[in-house]
Design a protein around this motif. Structure first.
Motif, mmCIF file in Angstrom:
data_model
loop_
_atom_site.group_PDB
_atom_site.id
_atom_site.type_symbol
_atom_site.label_atom_id
_atom_site.label_comp_id
_atom_site.label_asym_id
_atom_site.label_seq_id
_atom_site.Cartn_x
_atom_site.Cartn_y
_atom_site.Cartn_z
ATOM 1 N N MET A 39 0.873 -1.178 0.000
ATOM 2 C CA MET A 39 0.000 0.000 0.000
ATOM 3 C C MET A 39 0.911 1.230 0.000
ATOM 4 O O MET A 39 1.838 1.316 0.808
ATOM 5 C CB MET A 39 -0.890 -0.002 1.240
ATOM 6 C CG MET A 39 -1.919 1.065 1.275
ATOM 7 S SD MET A 39 -3.492 0.608 0.550
ATOM 8 C CE MET A 39 -3.973 -0.803 1.499
ATOM 9 N N ILE A 40 0.638 2.153 -0.912
ATOM 10 C CA ILE A 40 1.458 3.360 -1.032
ATOM 11 C C ILE A 40 0.601 4.570 -0.681
ATOM 12 O O ILE A 40 -0.464 4.777 -1.270
ATOM 13 C CB ILE A 40 2.022 3.504 -2.463
ATOM 14 C CG1 ILE A 40 2.817 2.250 -2.843
ATOM 15 C CG2 ILE A 40 2.884 4.769 -2.582
ATOM 16 C CD1 ILE A 40 3.130 2.132 -4.321
ATOM 17 N N HIS A 41 1.074 5.355 0.282
ATOM 18 C CA HIS A 41 0.394 6.577 0.706
ATOM 19 C C HIS A 41 1.263 7.770 0.326
ATOM 20 O O HIS A 41 2.424 7.839 0.733
ATOM 21 C CB HIS A 41 0.179 6.594 2.223
ATOM 22 C CG HIS A 41 -0.732 5.521 2.710
ATOM 23 N ND1 HIS A 41 -2.076 5.720 2.877
ATOM 24 C CD2 HIS A 41 -0.485 4.228 3.061
ATOM 25 C CE1 HIS A 41 -2.621 4.606 3.324
ATOM 26 N NE2 HIS A 41 -1.680 3.684 3.436
ATOM 27 N N ILE A 42 0.689 8.692 -0.432
ATOM 28 C CA ILE A 42 1.392 9.909 -0.841
ATOM 29 C C ILE A 42 0.658 11.085 -0.195
ATOM 30 O O ILE A 42 -0.504 11.344 -0.502
ATOM 31 C CB ILE A 42 1.400 10.065 -2.375
ATOM 32 C CG1 ILE A 42 2.019 8.826 -3.029
ATOM 33 C CG2 ILE A 42 2.135 11.345 -2.781
ATOM 34 C CD1 ILE A 42 1.815 8.755 -4.538
ATOM 35 N N PHE A 43 1.344 11.748 0.718
ATOM 36 C CA PHE A 43 0.763 12.864 1.460
ATOM 37 C C PHE A 43 1.424 14.184 1.088
ATOM 38 O O PHE A 43 2.622 14.202 0.783
ATOM 39 C CB PHE A 43 1.038 12.701 2.967
ATOM 40 C CG PHE A 43 0.275 11.636 3.667
ATOM 41 C CD1 PHE A 43 -1.017 11.862 4.092
ATOM 42 C CD2 PHE A 43 0.859 10.415 3.955
ATOM 43 C CE1 PHE A 43 -1.720 10.898 4.791
ATOM 44 C CE2 PHE A 43 0.171 9.436 4.650
ATOM 45 C CZ PHE A 43 -1.126 9.681 5.068
ATOM 46 N N THR A 44 0.670 15.269 1.182
ATOM 47 C CA THR A 44 1.321 16.575 1.270
ATOM 48 C C THR A 44 1.849 16.676 2.704
ATOM 49 O O THR A 44 1.404 15.946 3.603
ATOM 50 C CB THR A 44 0.348 17.725 0.969
ATOM 51 O OG1 THR A 44 -0.765 17.636 1.858
ATOM 52 C CG2 THR A 44 -0.108 17.710 -0.483
ATOM 53 N N GLN A 45 2.770 17.582 2.935
ATOM 54 C CA GLN A 45 3.433 17.663 4.235
ATOM 55 C C GLN A 45 2.449 17.885 5.388
ATOM 56 O O GLN A 45 2.521 17.208 6.415
ATOM 57 C CB GLN A 45 4.485 18.762 4.220
ATOM 58 C CG GLN A 45 5.349 18.759 5.459
ATOM 59 C CD GLN A 45 6.544 19.670 5.338
ATOM 60 O OE1 GLN A 45 6.652 20.446 4.404
ATOM 61 N NE2 GLN A 45 7.444 19.580 6.287
ATOM 62 N N ASN A 46 1.512 18.813 5.228
ATOM 63 C CA ASN A 46 0.566 19.095 6.301
ATOM 64 C C ASN A 46 -0.319 17.899 6.620
ATOM 65 O O ASN A 46 -0.604 17.615 7.790
ATOM 66 C CB ASN A 46 -0.304 20.314 5.964
ATOM 67 C CG ASN A 46 0.468 21.602 6.055
ATOM 68 O OD1 ASN A 46 1.498 21.679 6.717
ATOM 69 N ND2 ASN A 46 -0.020 22.632 5.388
ATOM 70 N N HIS A 47 -0.773 17.191 5.593
ATOM 71 C CA HIS A 47 -1.624 16.026 5.828
ATOM 72 C C HIS A 47 -0.833 14.871 6.442
ATOM 73 O O HIS A 47 -1.355 14.136 7.278
ATOM 74 C CB HIS A 47 -2.327 15.592 4.542
ATOM 75 C CG HIS A 47 -3.641 16.250 4.348
ATOM 76 N ND1 HIS A 47 -3.769 17.610 4.150
ATOM 77 C CD2 HIS A 47 -4.895 15.750 4.372
ATOM 78 C CE1 HIS A 47 -5.047 17.905 4.043
ATOM 79 N NE2 HIS A 47 -5.759 16.791 4.169
ATOM 80 N N ARG A 48 0.411 14.713 6.045
ATOM 81 C CA ARG A 48 1.224 13.654 6.650
ATOM 82 C C ARG A 48 1.384 13.901 8.144
ATOM 83 O O ARG A 48 1.265 12.987 8.954
ATOM 84 C CB ARG A 48 2.586 13.577 5.962
ATOM 85 C CG ARG A 48 3.424 12.410 6.448
ATOM 86 C CD ARG A 48 4.628 12.186 5.592
ATOM 87 N NE ARG A 48 5.437 11.081 6.055
ATOM 88 C CZ ARG A 48 6.467 10.606 5.393
ATOM 89 N NH1 ARG A 48 6.805 11.117 4.224
ATOM 90 N NH2 ARG A 48 7.169 9.609 5.878
#
Length: 111
Positions: free
Chosen positions: A83-92
């Motif tokens: 499973m790959i999760h790609i976040f923007t910095q604030n959401h991460r």
């Protein structure tokens, strides 16, 4: 498996994904064996990273069972066992999936 994970990690890194993290959950009952988390530079970069993953991985036989790309702040690609999760910095930072996965791994080892 290591070759697949290395290829995905290197691919994301080559496209300026930041703070790549890999979680091996194969010794737990989690919904997948491995989770990759990365930070994008912006929501458009999240979509570009997902597009690159599809473009590069599908010819290699990878199957995208599901993708969640409704919001560029958190894009998910489900390859079944990865499973790959790609976040923007604030959401991460906001969702802190790393802490959850580390806690889960520690509390749910199936020997």
């Amino acid at each position: 498996m290591k070759d697949r994970l290395d290829f995905i990690m290197n691919l994301l890194d080559s496209k300026k994904a930041q703070d790549l993290a890999l979680f091996n959950l194969s010794n737990t009952n989690y919904i997948t064996q491995y989770v990759i988390i990365t930070t994008s530079l912006a929501d458009k970069h999240s979509f570009a990273l997902l597009d690159t993953l599809k473009t590069e991985l599908k010819p290699r036989g990878e199957v995208f069972y599901s993708t969640d790309e409704e919001n560029g702040d958190w894009v998910i690609a489900d390859l079944g066992d990865i499973m790959i999760h790609i976040f923007t910095q604030n959401h991460r930072r906001k969702f802190n999936l790393e802490e959850f996965l580390n806690d889960y791994k520690r509390e749910n080892k199936s020997d």
